[in-house]
Write an enzyme that holds these catalytic residues in place. Structure first.
Site, short mmCIF file in Angstrom:
data_model
loop_
_atom_site.label_atom_id
_atom_site.label_comp_id
_atom_site.label_asym_id
_atom_site.label_seq_id
_atom_site.Cartn_x
_atom_site.Cartn_y
_atom_site.Cartn_z
N ASP A 29 48.19 34.32 -25.72
CA ASP A 29 49.14 34.42 -26.83
C ASP A 29 50.42 35.08 -26.32
O ASP A 29 50.36 36.05 -25.56
CB ASP A 29 48.52 35.27 -27.95
CG ASP A 29 49.29 35.16 -29.25
OD1 ASP A 29 50.47 35.56 -29.28
OD2 ASP A 29 48.71 34.70 -30.24
N ILE A 30 51.58 34.56 -26.73
CA ILE A 30 52.86 35.12 -26.26
C ILE A 30 53.22 36.42 -26.98
O ILE A 30 54.12 37.13 -26.55
CB ILE A 30 54.02 34.11 -26.38
CG1 ILE A 30 54.23 33.68 -27.83
CG2 ILE A 30 53.78 32.92 -25.47
CD1 ILE A 30 55.51 32.88 -28.05
N ASN A 86 42.85 32.02 -38.79
CA ASN A 86 43.61 32.24 -40.02
C ASN A 86 43.78 30.91 -40.74
O ASN A 86 44.03 29.88 -40.09
CB ASN A 86 44.99 32.84 -39.69
CG ASN A 86 44.87 34.15 -38.95
OD1 ASN A 86 44.08 35.01 -39.31
ND2 ASN A 86 45.64 34.29 -37.90
N GLY A 92 47.50 34.28 -43.19
CA GLY A 92 48.28 34.64 -42.01
C GLY A 92 48.47 33.53 -41.00
O GLY A 92 48.91 33.77 -39.88
N GLN A 93 48.14 32.29 -41.38
CA GLN A 93 48.31 31.18 -40.44
C GLN A 93 49.79 30.90 -40.22
O GLN A 93 50.54 30.72 -41.17
CB GLN A 93 47.60 29.92 -40.96
CG GLN A 93 47.59 28.79 -39.95
CD GLN A 93 46.74 27.61 -40.38
OE1 GLN A 93 46.22 27.56 -41.51
NE2 GLN A 93 46.59 26.65 -39.49
N HIS A 99 43.11 27.01 -34.71
CA HIS A 99 43.00 27.78 -33.48
C HIS A 99 42.22 29.06 -33.74
O HIS A 99 42.21 29.58 -34.84
CB HIS A 99 44.38 28.10 -32.88
CG HIS A 99 45.30 28.84 -33.79
ND1 HIS A 99 45.94 28.25 -34.87
CD2 HIS A 99 45.69 30.14 -33.78
CE1 HIS A 99 46.70 29.15 -35.47
NE2 HIS A 99 46.57 30.31 -34.84
N HIS A 101 41.62 32.98 -32.28
CA HIS A 101 42.12 34.07 -31.47
C HIS A 101 40.92 34.79 -30.87
O HIS A 101 39.99 35.14 -31.59
CB HIS A 101 42.88 35.09 -32.33
CG HIS A 101 44.07 34.54 -33.04
ND1 HIS A 101 45.36 34.78 -32.60
CD2 HIS A 101 44.17 33.78 -34.16
CE1 HIS A 101 46.21 34.18 -33.42
NE2 HIS A 101 45.52 33.56 -34.38
#
Length: 113
Positions: A29-30, A86, A92-93, A99, A101
């Site tokens: 994740d960035i 999410n 919170g998507q 995907h 996390h």
């Protein structure tokens, strides 16, 4: 549906890839929320878990197994890790491509803020 994840799958946008096979991609994740924060996505575009259908059942099962495989690659399986998905705006998507996390590498709080 074209998202940033589709562009990563198509290699139009670079990503720090941890794992890839014909069906799935995992990358860092960035904007990490933990010491280790990796996203695992199917290459098939599905909006989120709520939009999945019976046709997606096998893929979703494989996705779960891929999450565990990636956690082992990252050596998170010894001390534990958290897996989150999410769904929708209130959930919170931010990217509308299913995907998961994987968060770990440190003691995580019981609740997230």
């Amino acid at each position: 549906m074209s998202t940033i994840f589709k562009k990563i799958i198509d290699k139009e946008i670079p990503a720090n890839i941890v794992y890839e096979d014909d069906e799935f991609l995992a990358f860092h994740d960035i904007n990490p929320a933990a010491k280790v924060h990796v996203l695992v996505i199917p290459k098939k575009e599905i909006k989120n878990l709520d939009a999945a259908t019976e046709e997606d059942a096998l893929l979703l099962g494989k996705l779960q197994l891929t999450v565990a495989k990636v956690a082992r690659i990252l050596e998170l399986d010894k001390d534990g890790y958290r897996v989150i998905t999410n769904i929708g705006d209130n959930g919170g998507q931010e990217v509308y491509h299913i995907h998961y996390h994987i968060l770990g590498g440190e003691k995580l709080p019981v609740t997230l803020k």
